[in-house]
Design an enzyme around this catalytic site. Structure first.
Site: not given
Ligand code: ACM
Length: 680
Positions: A316
């Protein structure tokens, strides 16, 4: 201590089950690879002794001492006799070797436990297997007419997957070490072998660095583990057969790093740690000083974590800070890269060389997957089973976490149905399948606290532990739930508070000792699922928001609702159990129907409970509808369309989050409504 629960699997009806060689699983969880039940039992009284006859190993000696302690606590019997000669102990334990100095992925964890009417023998190639065998023995102990006893049985057991982990996020909410330790005890009881410690994220940097002290001084709000504490914690885990793998998030999720070291960020800052709303930073991965910093930090951290694997996060990445930095965009063009994604791959390649230089294998979330990365990198899949399969196809080893997110508050059966070898992995070649190492449950801590973490992990984690240890064809959710309920009680003896905290939390909500009516409501609600929890934890996140509502006290999976659903199914099967089921259904419905009258004044007296009043009203309304439906069904009458429409309005409300809660008996009551007022 629960009664010994013999689950006889329908062996005679099912040749495939017979092939599983699983005549009974007792209450064992995870189900062993092979169990052969005999007849008779070994009584466990105060003359019981256990001793090691094989390799002398500190870890095994500690394990045996702990086993005797636990057995003493669980039976309430002092066990003080020491055997005159280890070979004559009631339980003689023989480990052929101590195992690796630093526990390794794929070490032999098998064991054989043979119990006859006079004594028991536990043998294992390594101390690790012996530790697992002790847990199996403990789960077999139960009261019988002749006293505490274990059944005559032979267990030959080994894990299906080598990597059976739990991630705990200690960043969003800090989790003190005593709580972490009791969760390690729980993991050991379920034969899990990796704790993934998520140590840095935007909200906090949770470990002391002597080289870069501003990491914890400015990045942790004072909540972090010292290096001495970490060393002791890692040794505690090793004693229980559990590896500890640290994770340091980069280049995103890195606000707690750049708070103290803003020169590492892609934008000048300033930054602040904690649960606040602030633009996500990203490390500036185009400058050499970022790599020099990471080299020194990793050099320091690998001294604390002997495990072969180091997790660098990589998920992310919010790349807007890269977009808005002309120097970084110039770097991308100058190096012939096409995108920010290529830049992250460039970063991962340089980082991997640093990680390797310090003797570690790099691991990252599935976003790190890029053809330029060396095949030694291990990929942890959180976005889906396809990404795990894709990694394996490209030659990378991987772990499944998708489907095992405990923070999504799914029922245990839903986690249990997710197999690392299903989905995309089912079509892999045997060689590619070898690359799937196992899985990890994830306990992200946005909406949990030190107080509630045990109840968000347990007992549901037991279902995932079984998925990762037991043979692939062990899949019956009914059997799983029966055993999970048993194990849940046993876990309480280890100090886990998932059951024991329930009543105190309800008393806090009520502000008084008598919580009978509140408990009736609490027993049939569950916290909302997936990422829907926003009502009492408003966005943007607020620092130190109290987690003291009914949604925090309520168990993630309502046992009462599950049993009620079984009763309704039995009722509709129209078999010989029908009338008994109907009587029990009526008994529940009567209690629920009357409950709001008993609870109403309390809901109005405590500010913590005001938000739950509509749920309490609807529980009574649903129960009334269920009783009307049963009355009509008993008389073979059909209730009118308008009645159905009115009741289904209540059902729909109950299935929609209010006060971050769902009324879990609504779907079963809807079945009664639908049957009594069929659509034409
Ligand atoms: C995650 O849940 N962004 C690893």
């Amino acid at each position: 201590m629960r009664t010994l629960h013999v689950l006889v699997i329908a062996l005679s009806f099912s040749p495939s089950l017979a092939a599983m060689q699983m005549p009974s699983t007792f209450s064992l969880m995870p189900v062993p690879a092979k169990v052969q039940a005999g007849s008779g039992q070994l009584v466990i009284d105060q003359s019981f002794t256990a001793a090691s006859t094989g390799t002398s190993d500190g870890r095994l000696e500690h394990g045996i001492a702990r086993f005797l302690d636990d057995l003493s606590r669980q039976t309430g019997m002092p066990l003080t006799v020491r055997p005159s000669d280890a070979a004559h102990a009631t339980l003689a334990i023989h480990a052929q070797s101590a195992g690796r100095k630093v526990q390794e992925l794929g070490e032999d964890e098998s064991y054989t436990l043979e119990i006859n009417a006079s004594h028991a023998t536990l043998t294992a190639p390594t101390a690790l297997g012996a530790l697992h065998g002790l847990q199996t023995f403990m789960q077999l102990v139960a009261p019988t007419p002749a006293g505490f006893a274990v059944p005559v049985v032979t267990v030959n057991d080994q894990p299906r997957f080598a990597w059976r982990g739990l991630l705990i996020d200690v960043c969003r909410h800090f989790i003190p070490l005593d709580i972490m330790k009791r969760n390690l005890d729980g993991m050991a009881a379920l034969k899990m072998n990796v704790l993934h410690l998520h140590l840095s994220d935007n909200e906090g940097f949770r470990i002391e660095s002597k080289r870069f002290p501003k990491l914890q001084e400015l990045g942790s709000e004072g909540q972090y583990y010292t290096q001495a504490e970490v060393r002791e914690f890692v040794a505690y885990a090793r004693d229980r057969g559990i590896r500890v793998m640290p994770e340091f998030e980069m280049p995103g999720h890195s606000r707690s790093i750049v708070v103290g070291y803003p020169e590492l960020a892609s934008q000048p800052g300033p930054y602040k740690a904690g649960r606040i709303a602030q633009t996500e930073p990203a490390l500036d991965v185009t400058q050499d000083k970022t790599y020099k910093f990471l080299d020194k930090l990793i050099a320091e951290m690998v001294q604390l974590f002997p495990d072969a694997y180091l997790h660098i996060g990589g998920d992310e990445v919010d790349d807007r800070p890269w977009d808005s930095n002309p120097k970084i965009q110039q770097f991308i063009r100058a190096h012939g890269m096409k995108s920010n994604r290529d830049l992250q791959a460039y970063f991962n390649q340089r980082l991997q060389k640093i990680v390797r230089k310090h003797g570690k294998i790099m691991m990252g979330w599935d976003e790190v997957l890029h053809p330029d990365l060396p095949k030694t990198v291990v990929v942890q899949s959180w976005r889906g089973q396809e990404s795990l399969a894709a990694a394996a196809r490209q030659g990378y080893r991987g772990l499944l976490s998708y489907g095992y997110y405990l923070d999504l508050i799914w029922p245990a059966a839903r986690h249990y149905a997710v197999d690392p070898m299903s989905g995309g992995a089912a079509s892999l070649t045997p060689e590619e399948q070898q690359r799937i190492l196992g899985g990890e449950a994830c306990m992200w801590s946005e909406h949990i606290s030190a107080e509630t973490i045990d109840s968000r992990i347990w007992p549901r984690l037991a279902a995932i532990a079984e998925r990762l240890w037991s043979p692939q064809n062990v899949t019956d959710p009914k059997s799983m739930y029966q055993r999970m309920d048993e194990i849940s009680g046993r876990l309480g003896w280890l100090g886990l508070t998932h059951e024991s905290n329930y009543v105190p939390m309800l008393r806090r909500l009520a502000g008084r000792e008598d919580i009978a009516a509140l408990r009736v409501l609490a027993d049939v609600v569950e916290p909302t699922k997936d990422y829907t929890r926003t009502e009492i934890f408003p966005q943007p996140p607020v620092q130190f928001m109290p987690l003291n509502r009914l949604a925090d006290a309520a168990q993630p999976e309502s046992t009462v609702a599950r049993h009620f659903s079984d009763l309704v199914d039995t009722y509709f099967q129209n078999g010989e159990q029908k009338s008994a089921a109907e009587a029990q259904i009526r008994s529940w419905l009567n209690q629920w129907q009357q409950n709001h009258a008993n609870l109403q004044s309390l809901l109005e007296q405590s500010f913590l409970l005001t938000e739950d009043k509509p749920l309490s009203e609807d529980l009574s309304a649903l129960a009334a509808a269920g009783l009307q439906a049963l009355d009509a069904l008993d008389k073979s009458q059909s209730l009118p369309d308008q009645w159905r429409t009115d009741q289904l309005t209540v059902v729909a409300r109950s299935n929609t989050p209010r006060a971050n809660l769902l009324l879990m008996v609504a779907p079963s009551i809807q079945k009664l409504i639908d049957a009594a007022a069929p659509r034409h």
